[in-house]
Design a protein around this motif. Structure first.
Motif, PDB file in Angstrom:
ATOM      1  N   ILE A 170       0.838  -1.204   0.000  1.00  0.00           N
ATOM      2  CA  ILE A 170       0.000   0.000   0.000  1.00  0.00           C
ATOM      3  C   ILE A 170       0.874   1.256   0.000  1.00  0.00           C
ATOM      4  N   GLN A 201      -0.104  -2.780  -4.625  1.00  0.00           N
ATOM      5  CA  GLN A 201      -1.413  -3.380  -4.870  1.00  0.00           C
ATOM      6  C   GLN A 201      -2.553  -2.392  -4.617  1.00  0.00           C
ATOM      7  N   HIS A 202      -2.320  -1.430  -3.742  1.00  0.00           N
ATOM      8  CA  HIS A 202      -3.339  -0.427  -3.430  1.00  0.00           C
ATOM      9  C   HIS A 202      -2.671   0.949  -3.393  1.00  0.00           C
ATOM     10  N   SER A 229      -5.196   0.593 -12.893  1.00  0.00           N
ATOM     11  CA  SER A 229      -6.034  -0.614 -12.800  1.00  0.00           C
ATOM     12  C   SER A 229      -5.530  -1.716 -13.721  1.00  0.00           C
ATOM     13  N   CYS A 233      -3.395  -2.791  -9.910  1.00  0.00           N
ATOM     14  CA  CYS A 233      -3.351  -2.023  -8.666  1.00  0.00           C
ATOM     15  C   CYS A 233      -4.685  -1.307  -8.468  1.00  0.00           C
ATOM     16  N   GLU A 234      -5.237  -1.411  -7.282  1.00  0.00           N
ATOM     17  CA  GLU A 234      -6.491  -0.729  -6.961  1.00  0.00           C
ATOM     18  C   GLU A 234      -6.197   0.730  -6.576  1.00  0.00           C
ATOM     19  N   THR A 235      -6.980   1.653  -7.136  1.00  0.00           N
ATOM     20  CA  THR A 235      -6.850   3.063  -6.775  1.00  0.00           C
ATOM     21  C   THR A 235      -7.975   3.440  -5.823  1.00  0.00           C
ATOM     22  N   VAL A 236      -7.603   4.073  -4.722  1.00  0.00           N
ATOM     23  CA  VAL A 236      -8.575   4.591  -3.771  1.00  0.00           C
ATOM     24  C   VAL A 236      -8.456   6.118  -3.785  1.00  0.00           C
ATOM     25  N   THR A 259     -12.216   1.526  -9.160  1.00  0.00           N
ATOM     26  CA  THR A 259     -11.722   2.657  -8.363  1.00  0.00           C
ATOM     27  C   THR A 259     -12.684   2.934  -7.216  1.00  0.00           C
ATOM     28  N   LYS A 260     -12.145   2.972  -6.013  1.00  0.00           N
ATOM     29  CA  LYS A 260     -12.953   3.238  -4.827  1.00  0.00           C
ATOM     30  C   LYS A 260     -12.784   4.698  -4.431  1.00  0.00           C
ATOM     31  N   TYR A 272      -8.041   0.153   5.613  1.00  0.00           N
ATOM     32  CA  TYR A 272      -6.978  -0.754   5.177  1.00  0.00           C
ATOM     33  C   TYR A 272      -6.074  -1.226   6.310  1.00  0.00           C
TER      34      TYR A 272
END
Length: 275
Positions: A170, A201-202, A229, A233-236, A259-260, A272
């Protein structure tokens, strides 16, 4: 000033035997620089007078490679210490004039022994070497300054995209200030490189420090997020301001489903790291 002269003297002997005279004439020629000699020595440990004598040796002895190497070192030194190059230009031109004063005096003492052809050959050789010194000096001065500007630009760019690792998976990207197309382009390059390098990953992208963004900038930022993405990799997104949200709805831009969005950076950290 009185010159020391022997009938058997070659030109380089004449210069060698009259170093103090050379220094005196040089200082009288360099009207503005002579008052800066001590200051330049203090700033950059550059001894103008001794360096001038060294340059004359390279010119008279036809040591072209030594001359170019010396000019390179001088160019870098002046650039490193940000000494005004106008001083260097005046100083070298004063050296040129002093050399020709010496040659004139030498020729008089030799009873005009220099023929026309020999004189013009000497003129071409000496002036070409002085010009070569100046050219090499300015080229290396400019190269060093350009590299310094590039390094500073890269530093600013890295500071404008501060990716902060929280753990092995993260990272946080807090963005502050204006976001324009150029900065989004930098973000795209830096972020994708770091995701690949750190195997993130985030990525928590906090936009609470960004007051407004134009529609075209938001569209480019969305492309960056889409690219993130695609790399798994997740985007917050946190901290979206109402002005940016309003601009997004006006131009019909939506983030992808992966995307969160959360209200604050603290919410993301709680989600997280607490749960």
């Amino acid at each position: 000033m009185e010159f020391t002269f022997h009938d058997s003297d070659q030109l380089k002997d004449f210069f060698e035997n009259n170093k103090l005279v050379f220094e005196g004439i040089l200082l009288s020629e360099a009207v503005y620089v002579k008052d800066k000699i001590d200051e330049i020595l203090h700033i950059g440990n550059i001894d103008l007078v001794n360096n001038a004598k060294k340059l004359v040796v390279y010119i008279i002895d036809e040591k072209d490679e030594d001359l170019k190497h010396f000019a390179k070192l001088e160019g870098i030194a002046w650039a490193q210490h940000s000494i005004e190059i106008s001083f260097k230009l005046e100083w070298v031109q004063a050296i040129r004039r002093t050399i020709w004063t010496f040659i004139e005096e030498y020729n008089d003492l030799k009873k005009n022994s220099l023929g026309i052809e020999e004189f013009f050959h000497l003129e071409r050789e000496i002036n070409n070497r002085v010009d070569e010194f100046l050219n090499t000096f300015f080229i290396n001065y400019t190269i060093y300054k350009d590299s310094l500007i590039k390094e500073q630009k890269e530093l600013v760019e890295n500071l404008s995209v501060p990716i902060i690792p929280i753990d092995s998976a993260i990272c946080i990207l807090p963005l502050i200030g204006d976001l324009d197309l150029h900065r989004v382009e930098i973000i795209n390059e830096k972020v994708l490189d770091q995701i690949s390098h750190l195997r993130i990953q985030h990525l928590i992208m906090d936009l609470s420090g960004v007051a407004t963004m134009k529609g075209e900038t938001i569209a480019e930022l969305k492309k960056v997020i889409d690219g993130i993405s695609m790399m798994g990799c997740e985007t917050v997104i946190t901290g979206l301001r109402k002005e940016i949200v309003r601009e997004m709805t006006n131009v019909g831009i939506q983030f992808n489903r992966q995307t969160k969005t959360l209200g604050t950076l603290q919410q993301a950290l709680n989600e997280y790291f607490v749960h």
